[in-house]
Design a protein around this motif. Structure first.
Motif, PDB file in Angstrom:
ATOM      1  N   GLY A 354     -10.631  -1.608   6.876  1.00 38.13           N
ATOM      2  CA  GLY A 354     -10.304  -0.598   5.873  1.00 38.13           C
ATOM      3  C   GLY A 354      -8.949  -0.809   5.220  1.00 38.13           C
ATOM      4  N   VAL A 355      -8.547   0.191   4.452  1.00 45.10           N
ATOM      5  CA  VAL A 355      -7.254   0.192   3.786  1.00 45.10           C
ATOM      6  C   VAL A 355      -6.396   1.272   4.437  1.00 45.10           C
ATOM      7  CG1 VAL A 355      -8.096   1.771   1.980  1.00 45.10           C
ATOM      8  CG2 VAL A 355      -6.075   0.359   1.552  1.00 45.10           C
ATOM      9  N   ALA A 356      -5.115   0.977   4.658  1.00 37.73           N
ATOM     10  CA  ALA A 356      -4.223   1.926   5.323  1.00 37.73           C
ATOM     11  C   ALA A 356      -4.015   3.152   4.434  1.00 37.73           C
ATOM     12  CB  ALA A 356      -2.889   1.265   5.638  1.00 37.73           C
ATOM     13  N   ALA A 357      -4.376   4.312   4.956  1.00 37.99           N
ATOM     14  CA  ALA A 357      -4.372   5.546   4.152  1.00 37.99           C
ATOM     15  C   ALA A 357      -2.999   5.878   3.562  1.00 37.99           C
ATOM     16  CB  ALA A 357      -4.907   6.702   4.986  1.00 37.99           C
ATOM     17  N   PRO A 358      -1.879   5.754   4.301  1.00 36.29           N
ATOM     18  CA  PRO A 358      -0.586   6.099   3.696  1.00 36.29           C
ATOM     19  C   PRO A 358      -0.197   5.201   2.524  1.00 36.29           C
ATOM     20  CG  PRO A 358      -0.421   6.098   6.087  1.00 36.29           C
ATOM     21  CD  PRO A 358      -1.733   5.473   5.737  1.00 36.29           C
ATOM     22  N   VAL A 359      -0.682   3.952   2.516  1.00 38.29           N
ATOM     23  CA  VAL A 359      -0.406   3.072   1.381  1.00 38.29           C
ATOM     24  C   VAL A 359      -1.132   3.582   0.141  1.00 38.29           C
ATOM     25  CG1 VAL A 359      -0.578   0.721   0.491  1.00 38.29           C
ATOM     26  CG2 VAL A 359      -0.034   1.099   2.899  1.00 38.29           C
ATOM     27  N   VAL A 360      -2.358   4.059   0.329  1.00 40.58           N
ATOM     28  CA  VAL A 360      -3.108   4.637  -0.785  1.00 40.58           C
ATOM     29  C   VAL A 360      -2.381   5.852  -1.342  1.00 40.58           C
ATOM     30  CG1 VAL A 360      -5.307   5.648  -1.483  1.00 40.58           C
ATOM     31  CG2 VAL A 360      -5.274   3.803   0.198  1.00 40.58           C
ATOM     32  N   ARG A 361      -1.875   6.710  -0.450  1.00 46.49           N
ATOM     33  CA  ARG A 361      -1.146   7.903  -0.912  1.00 46.49           C
ATOM     34  C   ARG A 361       0.103   7.515  -1.688  1.00 46.49           C
ATOM     35  NH1 ARG A 361      -0.227  11.956  -3.069  1.00 46.49           N
ATOM     36  NH2 ARG A 361      -2.308  11.397  -3.731  1.00 46.49           N
ATOM     37  N   PHE A 362       0.794   6.489  -1.209  1.00 49.18           N
ATOM     38  CA  PHE A 362       1.985   6.009  -1.897  1.00 49.18           C
ATOM     39  C   PHE A 362       1.651   5.535  -3.304  1.00 49.18           C
ATOM     40  CE2 PHE A 362       4.666   2.289  -2.950  1.00 49.18           C
ATOM     41  CZ  PHE A 362       5.907   2.902  -2.987  1.00 49.18           C
ATOM     42  N   LEU A 363       0.605   4.734  -3.440  1.00 47.48           N
ATOM     43  CA  LEU A 363       0.193   4.262  -4.761  1.00 47.48           C
ATOM     44  C   LEU A 363      -0.208   5.420  -5.661  1.00 47.48           C
ATOM     45  CD1 LEU A 363      -1.921   1.032  -4.172  1.00 47.48           C
ATOM     46  CD2 LEU A 363       0.131   1.244  -5.564  1.00 47.48           C
ATOM     47  N   ALA A 364      -0.904   6.401  -5.086  1.00 43.70           N
ATOM     48  CA  ALA A 364      -1.329   7.549  -5.886  1.00 43.70           C
ATOM     49  C   ALA A 364      -0.115   8.326  -6.402  1.00 43.70           C
ATOM     50  CB  ALA A 364      -2.228   8.462  -5.063  1.00 43.70           C
ATOM     51  N   GLU A 365       0.846   8.587  -5.533  1.00 42.51           N
ATOM     52  CA  GLU A 365       2.011   9.398  -5.917  1.00 42.51           C
ATOM     53  C   GLU A 365       2.937   8.671  -6.879  1.00 42.51           C
ATOM     54  OE1 GLU A 365       3.842  10.444  -2.216  1.00 42.51           O
ATOM     55  OE2 GLU A 365       2.708  12.316  -2.046  1.00 42.51           O
ATOM     56  N   GLN A 366       3.129   7.376  -6.642  1.00 39.99           N
ATOM     57  CA  GLN A 366       4.158   6.651  -7.377  1.00 39.99           C
ATOM     58  C   GLN A 366       3.645   5.873  -8.594  1.00 39.99           C
ATOM     59  OE1 GLN A 366       7.777   6.469  -6.593  1.00 39.99           O
ATOM     60  NE2 GLN A 366       6.959   8.392  -5.848  1.00 39.99           N
ATOM     61  N   VAL A 367       2.343   5.591  -8.624  1.00 38.41           N
ATOM     62  CA  VAL A 367       1.816   4.765  -9.709  1.00 38.41           C
ATOM     63  C   VAL A 367       0.684   5.450 -10.460  1.00 38.41           C
ATOM     64  CG1 VAL A 367       0.785   2.533 -10.290  1.00 38.41           C
ATOM     65  CG2 VAL A 367       2.509   2.655  -8.491  1.00 38.41           C
ATOM     66  N   LEU A 368      -0.384   5.827  -9.750  1.00 33.88           N
ATOM     67  CA  LEU A 368      -1.581   6.336 -10.421  1.00 33.88           C
ATOM     68  C   LEU A 368      -1.366   7.701 -11.058  1.00 33.88           C
ATOM     69  CD1 LEU A 368      -4.186   5.298  -7.712  1.00 33.88           C
ATOM     70  CD2 LEU A 368      -3.825   4.193  -9.929  1.00 33.88           C
ATOM     71  N   GLU A 369      -0.861   8.640 -10.282  1.00 27.19           N
ATOM     72  CA  GLU A 369      -0.734  10.007 -10.798  1.00 27.19           C
ATOM     73  C   GLU A 369       0.256  10.115 -11.952  1.00 27.19           C
ATOM     74  OE1 GLU A 369      -0.065  12.291  -7.251  1.00 27.19           O
ATOM     75  OE2 GLU A 369      -2.090  11.885  -6.488  1.00 27.19           O
TER      76      GLU A 369
END
Length: 382
Positions: A354-369
């Motif tokens: 899988g993909v590490a969940a906190p890395v996904v949250r980081f990308l969401a907060e800092q890049v995607l959102e």
């Protein structure tokens, strides 16, 4: 603000969904594996889940227009341990099934506003960089601006797990955009990524952006914090079995164990068995230990050598056992109420694949959102 919507391809047990969090709503998920799909259902239900080959999906099966499409496509043919088939391989070539669907959505005016592709760092060098260049050409040709980052889960979790994330932006999504610089920046853009960028077409380079999110604050749990005293599903090895493991160590690694035992402190380390060449050039199996508070990268191939072993040293006594499935899940940032498969091998593979969940949250907060219109927080909690 309403929730952002997303499609999750190669979804596994929905780890990207864990990381995105409650501000994101999944409208379509897909995976080929029935076992992984069963784990997905156990945690999320199956209202949005389609089990089957990505090559067989049609645009009609995906509702609306998503704010983001996540694709953690198979890594086996891109991995340094693989056969080098790259995106022409039967497994990693699933990317092209995913991309055919994105193109079909684009033809209908429904291309996702943002995209994230996640894979091993071998995707930067596979087939001499041609695979990375092919992905860049596909993104640019479909009207996406894009960038890439290498993010190690060790910034957030006690596991060394560097992974490549390629992020694409369309239309209005590029207006607010995300933190960026005029050139590569540590730690996001290592030499291999810069070299891969240099091998892309001119069109792809014109669509490229150097994404440079704010580094997270260092506040990472240590391996000791995720290890259980009485784990379910694994047994302690006998003293003789532990000694057999230690006997596989080269002097440097045996000395690390001896130093930890001599310290008188409780020390927890991890061990992987690997094939190495000895002084005469013959391949031999070696056990390699680390005691830096960080686990090695979880891996998924079959066989005992791929499963990470724990060394627990107390009062000079060395004990060993496999990492439990729940401990592996914690190393991926999954909460303890996440429902794992009952079978140990299935649960361990689910976590390691899988993909590490906190890395996904980081990308969401800092890049995607931010690109989608939601301001990034002033600082990321580690």
């Amino acid at each position: 603000m309403d929730d952002f919507t997303f499609y999750e391809f190669f979804a596994g047990g929905g780890m990207a969904r864990v990381g995105l969090g409650p501000g994101w709503r999944c409208s379509f998920a897909n995976d080929l594996s029935p076992k992984k799909a069963a784990a997905y259902r156990a945690n999320w239900g199956d209202d949005d889940l389609h089990v089957g080959d990505v090559h067989d999906l049609s645009a009609a099966q995906t509702p609306g227009r998503a704010d983001m499409a996540w694709g953690s496509f198979p890594c086996q043919d891109l991995s340094l341990a693989g056969a080098g088939a790259g995106l022409e391989g039967a497994r990693s070539g699933a990317f092209w099934g995913f991309w055919r669907l994105i193109e079909a959505l684009r033809a209908e005016g429904r291309a996702p506003r943002t995209l994230v592709l996640e894979n091993v760092c071998g995707a930067l060098t596979s087939r001499g960089g041609r695979d990375f260049a092919s992905i860049g050409a596909a993104l640019a040709g479909a009207g996406y601006r894009f960038g890439a980052l290498v993010i190690d889960a060790a910034l957030f979790l006690p596991q060394s797990r560097p992974r490549l994330f390629i992020v694409g932006f369309r239309e209005a999504a590029a207006a607010g955009f995300a933190p960026q610089t005029s050139g590569p920046q540590a730690p996001w853009h290592p030499k291999a990524l810069v070299a891969a960028w240099s091998g892309m077409s001119d069109e792809a380079k014109r669509a490229w952006v150097w994404l440079s999110p704010r580094p997270p604050r260092a506040n990472v749990a240590r391996l000791d914090d995720v290890i259980e005293d009485a784990p379910a599903g694994v047994r302690w090895r006998s003293a003789a079995q532990t000694e057999d493991l230690l006997a596989l160590m080269a002097p440097l690694h045996r000395a690390r164990v001896a130093a930890a035992a001599a310290s008188g402190e409780r020390r927890i380390g991890t061990v992987y068995r690997r094939m190495r060449r000895d002084a005469s050039g013959v391949k031999v199996q070696r056990a390699e230990a680390r005691f830096d508070g960080i686990a090695g990268c979880l891996r998924t191939p079959a066989g005992g050598s791929s499963r990470q072993t724990l060394l627990v040293i107390e009062n000079g006594v060395v004990r060993s056992r496999l990492l439990s499935a729940r401990e592996a899940a914690r190393l991926m940032g999954l909460p303890d109420d996440y429902v794992l498969p009952a079978n140990y091998s299935d649960a361990y593979k689910l976590a390691g694949d899988g993909v590490a969940a906190p890395v996904v949250r980081f990308l969401a907060e800092q890049v995607l959102e931010p690109a989608l219109g939601r301001p990034a927080p002033a600082r990321i909690a580690g």
